[in-house]
Design an enzyme around this catalytic site. Sequence first.
Site, short mmCIF file in Angstrom:
data_model
loop_
_atom_site.label_atom_id
_atom_site.label_comp_id
_atom_site.label_asym_id
_atom_site.label_seq_id
_atom_site.Cartn_x
_atom_site.Cartn_y
_atom_site.Cartn_z
N ASP A 158 26.23 14.42 29.24
CA ASP A 158 26.48 14.86 30.94
C ASP A 158 28.28 15.86 30.77
O ASP A 158 28.29 16.85 31.00
CB ASP A 158 26.86 14.47 32.14
N LYS A 162 28.19 19.68 30.18
CA LYS A 162 29.00 20.17 32.19
C LYS A 162 29.90 20.97 32.21
O LYS A 162 30.56 21.13 32.64
CB LYS A 162 27.38 19.79 32.51
N GLU A 267 22.56 14.35 39.69
CA GLU A 267 22.92 15.44 39.81
C GLU A 267 23.78 15.34 37.72
O GLU A 267 23.29 14.24 37.58
CB GLU A 267 24.63 15.34 40.84
N CYS A 268 23.89 16.48 37.48
CA CYS A 268 24.68 16.24 36.30
C CYS A 268 25.56 16.04 35.49
O CYS A 268 26.32 15.64 34.32
CB CYS A 268 24.31 18.10 35.51
N GLY A 269 26.46 16.07 36.92
CA GLY A 269 28.14 15.18 36.89
C GLY A 269 29.21 16.54 37.22
O GLY A 269 30.08 16.38 37.87
#
Length: 331
Positions: A158, A162, A267-269
């Site tokens: 992540d 991202k 959440e992805c980060g």
Amino acid sequence: MAAVSQPIASTSALPPAVPAASSTTAPAATAATPRIFDRSQLADVNAQLADATPQGILAWAIDHVPGLYQTTAFGLTGLAATDMIANLSKRRKTAHLVPLIFLDTLYHFDETMDLARRVEKKYKAPLHIFRPPGVETTKEFEAKYGERLWETDEDTYDYLVKVEPARRAYEELGVKAVITGRRRSQGADRAALEPVEIDSTGLIKINPLCRWGFQDVKDYIEMAGVPYNPLLDQGYKSIGDRHSTVLPKDGEGERSGRWASNKTKTECGLHKDYFAMKRAFEKKQLEQERAAVDKARGDDEVGESSISFDDGEAAKSEDLGASFSDLKLGA
């Protein structure tokens, strides 16, 4: 999450009120003198935007928040916001008012990459693409960081695909604020979203469609003829990387198809504490470097490094003591 002491630049000490939700037309541009916009005024700003339409929130942000960009993975909500900005730009007889930032993880569906090109062409929107550090292709990523990294070290994955690219984009482009596609109806940590937030780094986040539900967004997309990801016609509702996105089951929430192997993840980060993620990543990198040196020296045991640090390096190592288990979701 540590508070940010420094003020955030904006365009008014207290932004002018915006039209109520009954209005479908965004307000006209207003002259604004740059002032200071900090956390102490956040409640007043959100109170003024409490009844504003998504178009009204977007117009307010365009007129009163400097360094504004839209971060998007071309999901339905982000696409609706892009279309609204395009319409506002046309009414003002100007080019697309908010540039786009797209984080190419190198693992997106082909349909997502094609959609990015279609959106850029349709709206003539400036599109800035950022990829993981030091690589341009999936093959290069896996050679440098390892295959199937999302399975062996999801948090590092992540960070690389991202978090780091986003922070690099903000620094290179001078981003002070971003328009997001997050909504309350997506649940989890998004359930209490306000139109405007300030995260732990001082970044202003505008959530113009935060009060809309999935059907509201879908209806807008269909009514306005906005291009969208054809995977949605197959039943997908939220689309991320191809290795972690599955079709949601009947009755499941719209983001249930994300991170199929980790049902606790929401959440992805990008909306976590950036500083904690950076410290944890750097700590892991330091540990790997130590292990590589020990291995090169022929040491059988890698647990305690034979590397000696001077006081400065030791202090730096101590400062990187956060682990991913300590992460807290940011604003």
